[in-house]
Design a protein around this motif. Structure first.
Motif, short mmCIF file in Angstrom:
data_model
loop_
_atom_site.label_atom_id
_atom_site.label_comp_id
_atom_site.label_asym_id
_atom_site.label_seq_id
_atom_site.Cartn_x
_atom_site.Cartn_y
_atom_site.Cartn_z
N ALA A 75 -14.22 -13.65 -31.19
CA ALA A 75 -15.27 -13.23 -31.51
C ALA A 75 -15.68 -13.30 -33.04
CB ALA A 75 -15.44 -11.86 -30.91
N GLU A 76 -15.00 -13.01 -33.77
CA GLU A 76 -15.23 -13.04 -35.27
C GLU A 76 -15.66 -14.42 -35.86
OE1 GLU A 76 -14.66 -12.75 -39.25
OE2 GLU A 76 -12.90 -13.36 -38.31
N LEU A 77 -14.84 -15.32 -34.95
CA LEU A 77 -14.95 -16.75 -35.58
C LEU A 77 -16.25 -17.34 -34.80
CD1 LEU A 77 -11.31 -17.96 -35.23
CD2 LEU A 77 -12.84 -17.79 -37.53
N GLY A 78 -16.87 -16.72 -34.06
CA GLY A 78 -18.12 -17.13 -33.25
C GLY A 78 -18.06 -18.19 -32.16
N LEU A 79 -16.82 -18.30 -31.81
CA LEU A 79 -16.39 -18.65 -30.43
C LEU A 79 -16.74 -18.27 -29.25
CD1 LEU A 79 -12.89 -20.00 -31.76
CD2 LEU A 79 -15.23 -21.55 -31.92
N GLU A 80 -16.93 -19.15 -28.05
CA GLU A 80 -17.22 -18.66 -26.87
C GLU A 80 -16.10 -18.94 -25.93
OE1 GLU A 80 -21.24 -20.00 -25.23
OE2 GLU A 80 -21.88 -20.46 -27.16
N THR A 81 -16.09 -18.09 -24.66
CA THR A 81 -15.28 -18.32 -23.71
C THR A 81 -15.76 -18.61 -22.27
OG1 THR A 81 -14.87 -16.00 -23.30
CG2 THR A 81 -13.40 -16.83 -24.86
N PHE A 82 -14.96 -19.21 -21.46
CA PHE A 82 -15.57 -19.48 -20.31
C PHE A 82 -14.39 -19.06 -19.19
CE2 PHE A 82 -13.94 -23.57 -21.53
CZ PHE A 82 -13.22 -24.04 -20.26
N SER A 83 -14.65 -18.70 -18.06
CA SER A 83 -13.59 -18.17 -17.11
C SER A 83 -12.90 -19.51 -16.49
CB SER A 83 -14.20 -17.36 -15.89
OG SER A 83 -14.69 -15.99 -16.36
N ARG A 84 -11.70 -19.28 -16.06
CA ARG A 84 -10.90 -20.45 -15.42
C ARG A 84 -11.58 -20.57 -13.92
NH1 ARG A 84 -6.61 -20.22 -11.87
NH2 ARG A 84 -6.23 -18.29 -12.53
N TYR A 85 -11.80 -21.77 -13.59
CA TYR A 85 -12.28 -21.59 -11.84
C TYR A 85 -11.28 -21.28 -11.05
CZ TYR A 85 -14.35 -23.56 -7.91
OH TYR A 85 -14.72 -23.73 -6.49
N LEU A 312 -10.57 -25.58 -2.08
CA LEU A 312 -9.42 -24.87 -2.92
C LEU A 312 -9.63 -24.45 -4.25
CD1 LEU A 312 -6.69 -27.71 -1.92
CD2 LEU A 312 -7.05 -25.35 -1.00
N SER A 313 -9.24 -23.50 -4.91
CA SER A 313 -9.26 -23.09 -6.07
C SER A 313 -8.59 -23.84 -7.20
CB SER A 313 -8.89 -21.55 -6.51
OG SER A 313 -7.28 -21.46 -6.35
N GLY A 314 -7.73 -24.62 -6.84
CA GLY A 314 -6.75 -25.43 -7.88
C GLY A 314 -5.50 -24.68 -8.14
N THR A 315 -5.41 -23.40 -8.03
CA THR A 315 -4.09 -22.53 -7.97
C THR A 315 -3.05 -22.74 -7.12
OG1 THR A 315 -5.73 -20.94 -9.12
CG2 THR A 315 -3.49 -20.06 -8.55
N ALA A 316 -2.15 -23.15 -7.76
CA ALA A 316 -0.89 -23.46 -6.72
C ALA A 316 0.38 -23.36 -7.18
CB ALA A 316 -0.91 -25.21 -6.52
N PHE A 317 1.29 -22.82 -6.46
CA PHE A 317 2.75 -22.52 -6.85
C PHE A 317 3.87 -22.77 -5.92
CE2 PHE A 317 -0.12 -18.88 -8.29
CZ PHE A 317 0.24 -18.77 -9.46
N SER A 318 5.10 -23.43 -6.33
CA SER A 318 5.95 -23.31 -5.60
C SER A 318 7.26 -23.24 -6.46
CB SER A 318 5.68 -24.41 -4.47
OG SER A 318 7.36 -24.51 -4.04
N PRO A 319 8.25 -22.40 -5.92
CA PRO A 319 9.84 -22.65 -6.47
C PRO A 319 10.26 -23.78 -6.33
CG PRO A 319 9.74 -20.73 -5.21
CD PRO A 319 8.18 -21.33 -5.17
#
Length: 453
Positions: A75-85, A312-319
């Motif tokens: 915030a102090e550096l004036g940067l913006e964020t966006f949420s992961r899809y 699909l959200s793109g979020t995927a897991f598997s051990p």
């Protein structure tokens, strides 16, 4: 090239987030600084680059809601964020290789496996709540917890192998990036405590919440901009003389004299500097018990985010998969789609025994198990291999071997004469993250400011 002499109040070695934060804090307090960086760029393990026309986050990239120091800095550096899809279903591949779509936090496993995971997670959260991430070695059970491996402790809780694998991987493959038999329960609990709880650590929507528009390297780049000519690139420090009077650093072309020094590097790199006199015995021992993990971060860019069309959200897991986790990593405002996958510890070692073509084929095959055959044909493909980087030597960060955290953890930040230490590898909150690096940079700077005569 003739050697130059510089004199400053404080010398900082390393232009990552910790070093640059410290330098800016010291300058604000009216002290003069010089930041010496071995690489030809600032940012350390944070690096946003363009590869074959695609902007890729080669190093660290995510911002989670508990990371106050990073959020304040952005915030102090004036940067913006966006949420992961993250709209749509996640994918889990089970032990039989079948892909299951699911929503919510719990993997689609058998009811008894789900029960075991839930019970042990609750137990872990209770243990983590008792741990101070800045002083985990002070817990009454620290010695005992540092003498048992993460894998052995989990297997003592349940004989459900799928439950063990799913519980183990949050701190193993995903964070410390070492095999689960190679680090202790205490080290695992510290990793969880640094994120607030074990539940936070396994919640992808929490840990991998937001990204910085234009890439996270904007943070160190903007911090460095403020320091101007006081940041000197391509200047590996070869020797550091120290005494009560201060320090003298030597690079191939510079000599820098200062009253104080902050070493803002991964601890595995300290041995690249010849200290005169040598560091105390305790530091010599300590640094032999810390080592980097290893993970390949895989970037696959497609003409469009095709998985979204499948819901699909793109979020995927598997051990059980070569790529144990993967996410939608599409850049802000980009019509192309990017997937990021991770291949960790022993799997990463094994892949580097193959040719680049075989490695790419195996990794994309693994991603296709989550997203279907289209995943095998990216327009841009790149592997972040931090293990071969001379000034990093692994990823994401350093952790202790068995018993090391309880034995040596309290010495990690102990100053040596005029020398202080700061990096994400020794953080409590934000351990292994840019947030932790910023916290450690602030801490080292404040100690110098408060202690100056």
């Amino acid at each position: 090239m003739t050697e130059q002499d510089l004199t400053r109040d404080v010398l900082i070695i390393g232009a990552g987030a910790a070093g640059l934060t410290a330098a800016n804090e010291l300058r604000k307090a009216g002290l003069s600084v010089a930041v010496l960086e071995a690489r030809d760029r600032v940012g350390g393990r944070v690096w946003t680059d363009v590869v074959d026309g695609a902007m890729l986050e080669i190093g660290g990239q995510w911002v989670s809601p508990d990371q106050d120091a990073l959020i304040e800095t952005i915030a102090e550096l004036g940067l913006e964020t966006f949420s992961r899809y993250r709209e749509g279903d996640s994918v889990y591949v089970g032990p039989d290789g079948t892909a299951h779509r699911f929503t919510g936090e719990m993997f689609p496993v058998a009811p008894e496996t789900e029960k075991a995971i839930a019970e042990i997670t609750e137990r872990l959260d209770a243990m983590v709540a008792e741990i101070d991430p800045d002083r985990p070695w002070e817990h009454p059970s620290a010695a005992e917890w540092d003498a048992i491996t993460w894998d052995a402790w989990l297997r003592a809780q349940t004989d459900d192998d799928e439950a063990v694998r799913n519980l183990a991987f949050a701190t193993g493959s995903a964070m410390l990036t070492k095999p689960t038999h190679a680090f202790s329960l205490l080290q695992s609990l510290l990793m969880a405590a640094s994120a607030g709880s074990y539940s936070n650590l396994v919640d992808a929507d929490f840990i991998l919440d937001k990204r910085v528009v234009g890439g996270l390297q904007q943070v160190p780049l903007r911090l460095a901009e403020r320091l101007g000519e006081d940041v000197l690139l391509n200047q590996p420090v070869r020797a550091l003389e120290w005494s009560d009077a201060g320090v003298v650093a030597h690079t191939d072309s510079l000599t820098v004299r200062a009253r104080h020094a902050i070493i803002a590097l991964a601890p595995v790199l300290y041995n690249r500097i010849s200290f005169v006199p040598p560091l105390p015995r305790r530091q010599h021992q300590l640094h032999q018990h810390l080592s980097m993990g290893f993970v390949i971060k895989v970037h696959a860019v497609y003409d469009r985010p095709f998985w979204r069309e499948q819901g699909l959200s793109g979020t995927a897991f598997s051990p059980y998969e070569l790529s144990h986790e993967a996410y939608d990593n599409t850049n802000h405002g980009d019509e192309r789609g990017t997937l990021v996958g991770f291949v960790s510890d022993q799997n990463a070692d094994d892949l580097f025994a193959l040719t680049a073509e075989e490695r790419r084929e195996r990794i994309l095959e693994s991603l296709s198990h989550y997203y279907g055959p289209e995943a095998k044909n990216p327009v841009v493909y790149y592997e972040s291999d931090w293990g071969s980087e001379e000034w990093t030597r692994g990823a994401y960060a350093a952790s202790f071997d068995m018993g090391g955290l309880h034995r040596y953890g309290s010495d990690l930040r102990t100053p040596v004469g005029p020398i202080r230490f700061a990096c994400s590898d020794m953080a409590g909150a934000g351990y292994q993250h840019v947030d932790g690096a910023i916290r450690m940079g602030r801490l080292a700077a404040s100690q110098i400011i408060q202690g100056r005569s």
